[in-house]
Design a protein around this motif. Structure first.
Motif, PDB file in Angstrom:
ATOM      1  N   ALA A 141      17.404   7.672   5.783  1.00 25.34           N
ATOM      2  CA  ALA A 141      18.641   8.412   6.088  1.00 25.34           C
ATOM      3  C   ALA A 141      19.055   8.211   7.542  1.00 25.34           C
ATOM      4  O   ALA A 141      20.249   8.063   7.847  1.00 25.34           O
ATOM      5  N   LYS A 142      18.075   8.186   8.444  1.00 23.99           N
ATOM      6  CA  LYS A 142      18.360   7.966   9.861  1.00 23.99           C
ATOM      7  C   LYS A 142      18.872   6.546  10.090  1.00 23.99           C
ATOM      8  O   LYS A 142      19.798   6.327  10.878  1.00 23.99           O
TER       9      LYS A 142
ATOM     10  N   TRP B 196      11.490   4.186  10.931  1.00 26.62           N
ATOM     11  CA  TRP B 196      12.500   5.228  10.797  1.00 26.62           C
ATOM     12  C   TRP B 196      12.707   5.595   9.327  1.00 26.62           C
ATOM     13  O   TRP B 196      12.567   4.751   8.438  1.00 26.62           O
TER      14      TRP B 196
ATOM     15  N   ASP C 203      20.463   4.635   7.876  1.00 26.33           N
ATOM     16  CA  ASP C 203      21.818   4.546   7.319  1.00 26.33           C
ATOM     17  C   ASP C 203      22.849   5.125   8.292  1.00 26.33           C
ATOM     18  O   ASP C 203      23.925   4.535   8.499  1.00 26.33           O
ATOM     19  N   GLN C 204      22.516   6.270   8.879  1.00 22.86           N
ATOM     20  CA  GLN C 204      23.429   6.904   9.822  1.00 22.86           C
ATOM     21  C   GLN C 204      23.628   6.021  11.055  1.00 22.86           C
ATOM     22  O   GLN C 204      24.755   5.850  11.542  1.00 22.86           O
ATOM     23  N   ARG C 205      22.537   5.433  11.551  1.00 27.79           N
ATOM     24  CA  ARG C 205      22.617   4.594  12.753  1.00 27.79           C
ATOM     25  C   ARG C 205      23.451   3.334  12.486  1.00 27.79           C
ATOM     26  O   ARG C 205      24.260   2.937  13.324  1.00 27.79           O
TER      27      ARG C 205
ATOM     28  N   ASP D 156      25.874   2.938  10.306  1.00 33.56           N
ATOM     29  CA  ASP D 156      27.285   3.327  10.223  1.00 33.56           C
ATOM     30  C   ASP D 156      27.873   3.564  11.608  1.00 33.56           C
ATOM     31  O   ASP D 156      29.000   3.125  11.906  1.00 33.56           O
ATOM     32  N   GLU D 157      27.119   4.244  12.474  1.00 29.39           N
ATOM     33  CA  GLU D 157      27.580   4.514  13.839  1.00 29.39           C
ATOM     34  C   GLU D 157      27.838   3.217  14.596  1.00 29.39           C
ATOM     35  O   GLU D 157      28.856   3.066  15.272  1.00 29.39           O
TER      36      GLU D 157
ATOM     37  N   SER E 161      32.005   0.335   8.398  1.00 30.26           N
ATOM     38  CA  SER E 161      30.896   0.214   7.459  1.00 30.26           C
ATOM     39  C   SER E 161      31.360  -0.005   6.022  1.00 30.26           C
ATOM     40  O   SER E 161      30.775  -0.809   5.290  1.00 30.26           O
TER      41      SER E 161
ATOM     42  N   ASP F   7      30.847   1.105  13.389  1.00 36.95           N
ATOM     43  CA  ASP F   7      32.080   1.694  13.932  1.00 36.95           C
ATOM     44  C   ASP F   7      32.231   1.356  15.417  1.00 36.95           C
ATOM     45  O   ASP F   7      33.336   1.062  15.891  1.00 36.95           O
TER      46      ASP F   7
ATOM     47  N   LYS G 105      24.275  -4.689   6.870  1.00 37.77           N
ATOM     48  CA  LYS G 105      23.536  -3.433   7.034  1.00 37.77           C
ATOM     49  C   LYS G 105      22.043  -3.695   7.187  1.00 37.77           C
ATOM     50  O   LYS G 105      21.383  -3.123   8.059  1.00 37.77           O
TER      51      LYS G 105
END
Length: 255
Positions: free
Chosen positions: A112-113, A109, A115-117, A119-120, A129, A123, A97
């Motif tokens: 939160a942004k 960044w 972390d989301q990126r 995970d995306e 993740s 996948d 990560k």
């Protein structure tokens, strides 16, 4: 309408008295997958390093997104270019990560942004993740590490990605699997431009929508795989194809 993403106009590159690129011109449009095929010393990696500004041309013009390379902020440009190399170069002391998050953090960044990126992207490269985010590079296979390298290259949503023989150190089965993944990935990211350097003719013809064949710093042919196979433009390209045909004949005799 085709929109130029990378343009070389009569580019020359010399190192001391040695001319590596004598005169190179080409245009790659936004969203294309272009492979660059050539043997060692053909100038393909030199060309790649001039695209992201690591090396400056001796003369001629390099344009990125319609703007001359010299007009770009070089640090900012490199942070917005995806770069995937054979050695992968993951930071061993960082988790998967954290490795993927390196450039987004440099760009400021919010967490939160990021972390989301992450995970995306995990996948997207088929490393869920919840199973891989907190592992370290040493805990992954070579193929899995290369997937992480690809995810890291995509992290800041770059306009184009440069691949410098990224699959050369992998075993044959893993390499074929990742070729399929990269081809499918490009198809799912229609606006991303891929510039993929390789010395493997099968890889170049399989992946590229267009293939640049380089020899001694010159462009021997720049065309679709079908055109190159059916209408080789020079004796050098013919010899490349003949080499592959000899390999296939050897397999046929051994079966």
């Amino acid at each position: 309408m085709n929109q130029p993403e990378i343009e070389f106009e009569h580019v020359v590159k010399r190192f001391g008295q040695t001319t590596v690129i004598p005169d190179l011109s080409f245009t790659i449009n936004k969203g294309e997958f272009v492979t660059v095929l050539g043997s060692s010393g053909s100038g393909k990696t030199t060309t790649l390093k001039m695209i992201n500004g690591l090396w400056q041309p001796t003369s001629g013009t390099v344009k990125i997104g319609g703007k001359e390379l010299t007009e770009h902020n070089q640090v900012d440009l490199r942070r917005h270019v995806g770069y995937v190399v054979q050695q992968i170069a993951l930071f061993p002391h960082l988790t998967i990560k954290q490795n993927i998050a390196v450039v987004p953090k440099l760009l400021g960044w919010e967490q939160a942004k990021i972390d989301q990126r992450v995970d995306e992207l995990l996948d997207l490269v088929k490393l869920p993740s919840d199973q891989y985010a907190d592992r370290y590079p040493a805990q992954l296979s070579g193929g899995q590490q290369q997937r992480v390298g690809l995810a890291r290259a995509l992290a800041a949503n770059p306009d184009f990605i440069l691949f410098d023989e990224p699959l050369g150190a992998l075993d044959a089965l893993t390499r074929i699997d990742l070729q399929k993944e990269i081809k499918n990935l490009h198809a799912s990211l229609a606006d991303k431009t891929f510039f993929f350097v390789t010395h493997d003719i099968n890889e170049a013809l399989y992946l590229g929508q267009r293939v640049m064949v380089m020899n001694r710093g010159r462009l021997e042919q720049f065309a679709s795989p079908e055109t190159i196979v059916q209408h080789p433009a020079s004796p050098f390209v013919e010899e490349l194809l003949a080499t592959e045909e000899r390999n296939q004949e050897l397999w046929r005799r051994l079966q």
